[in-house]
Design a protein around this motif. Structure first.
Motif, mmCIF file in Angstrom:
data_model
loop_
_atom_site.group_PDB
_atom_site.id
_atom_site.type_symbol
_atom_site.label_atom_id
_atom_site.label_comp_id
_atom_site.label_asym_id
_atom_site.label_seq_id
_atom_site.Cartn_x
_atom_site.Cartn_y
_atom_site.Cartn_z
ATOM 1 N N ASP A 57 6.716 9.398 -2.733
ATOM 2 C CA ASP A 57 5.935 8.362 -2.643
ATOM 3 C C ASP A 57 7.344 7.958 -2.546
ATOM 4 O O ASP A 57 6.341 6.253 -2.654
ATOM 5 C CB ASP A 57 5.276 8.707 -4.083
ATOM 6 N N GLN A 93 1.220 -0.727 0.152
ATOM 7 C CA GLN A 93 -0.237 -0.115 0.138
ATOM 8 C C GLN A 93 0.698 1.189 -0.081
ATOM 9 O O GLN A 93 1.261 1.685 1.004
ATOM 10 C CB GLN A 93 -0.639 0.013 1.218
ATOM 11 N N THR A 94 1.336 1.458 -1.540
ATOM 12 C CA THR A 94 2.191 2.807 -1.103
ATOM 13 C C THR A 94 1.641 4.228 -1.032
ATOM 14 O O THR A 94 2.512 5.256 -1.095
ATOM 15 C CB THR A 94 3.124 3.019 -1.949
ATOM 16 N N ASP A 95 0.239 4.251 -1.288
ATOM 17 C CA ASP A 95 -0.159 5.331 -0.451
ATOM 18 C C ASP A 95 -0.215 5.803 0.978
ATOM 19 O O ASP A 95 -0.413 6.753 1.240
ATOM 20 C CB ASP A 95 -2.255 5.396 -1.344
ATOM 21 N N GLU A 96 0.209 4.440 1.881
ATOM 22 C CA GLU A 96 0.325 4.995 3.049
ATOM 23 C C GLU A 96 2.056 5.986 3.416
ATOM 24 O O GLU A 96 2.523 6.451 3.883
ATOM 25 C CB GLU A 96 0.448 4.105 3.418
ATOM 26 N N THR A 99 2.681 8.578 0.413
ATOM 27 C CA THR A 99 2.725 10.100 0.291
ATOM 28 C C THR A 99 1.322 10.200 1.224
ATOM 29 O O THR A 99 0.750 11.530 1.817
ATOM 30 C CB THR A 99 1.668 10.283 -1.012
ATOM 31 N N ALA A 100 0.395 9.671 2.050
ATOM 32 C CA ALA A 100 -0.211 9.907 3.041
ATOM 33 C C ALA A 100 -0.029 9.701 4.292
ATOM 34 O O ALA A 100 -0.681 8.495 4.845
ATOM 35 C CB ALA A 100 -2.072 9.567 2.734
#
Length: 186
Positions: free
Chosen positions: A65, A2-5, A7-8
């Protein structure tokens, strides 16, 4: 993964520490740490940073990211205790590096071990990493013990990796896998 973790970056909580996204509001504390001789030695940092470079770094890391940066705060007082970072993303191998730097006056109180454990819980459970690695200089046995308490295992030694004030020191390579036993602070 979950690479969105990355950026957020979310707030993470332990019993005594709170990890919040590191940003421009932490400039004064980060700047102070960059002028502490012992902190610079323990991290092997020789670079002399400008205020503009530090401010620019703190302004841009929130959008990165391939890394996640947190300020470590005391949950009861809100005091800045240091920073902890996941960086050097290898997405194909579900692996990242970590580093931590505690502010002057806070090493040796267990804050680093707790912050590392809370961050590793997030790295494995939420980001989906398989491996987190680091290296620590041999002249820092307190950090070595802290990393071992958080679940890191010594993998090897690189000889004479840092020349500091005329003396060579080795670096100890360590990692922890998602499948390794680790303590919990929950």
């Amino acid at each position: 993964m979950q690479t969105d973790e990355l950026t957020a970056v979310r707030v993470l909580e332990g019993p005594r520490v709170r990890l919040v996204p590191l940003g421009p509001e932490h400039f004064d504390s980060v700047w102070e740490g960059l002028h502490d001789a012992e902190s610079m030695r323990l991290t092997g940092t020789r670079t002399r940073f400008t205020e503009a470079a530090v401010a620019a770094h703190l302004a841009r890391i929130g959008a990165a990211d391939d890394r996640a940066d947190w300020a470590i705060l005391d949950r009861s007082t809100g005091d800045y205790l240091g920073e902890i970072v996941l960086n050097e993303l290898d997405e194909d191998s579900a692996s990242m590096n970590t580093r931590i730097a505690l502010a002057p006056g806070f090493p040796g109180r267990g804050y680093g071990t707790e912050a590392m454990t809370v961050m590793l819980d997030h790295a494995f459970a939420e980001i989906g990493l398989h491996r987190v690695g680091l290296d620590v200089y041999a002249f820092n046995p307190r950090a070595l013990r802290s990393y071992e308490k958080a679940g890191f295992v010594v993998e090897g030694r690189q000889r004479d990796t840092l020349l500091w004030e005329g003396e060579w020191t080795d670096s100890i390579l360590m990692s922890v896998l998602a499948t390794d036993p680790r303590p919990t602070f929950r």
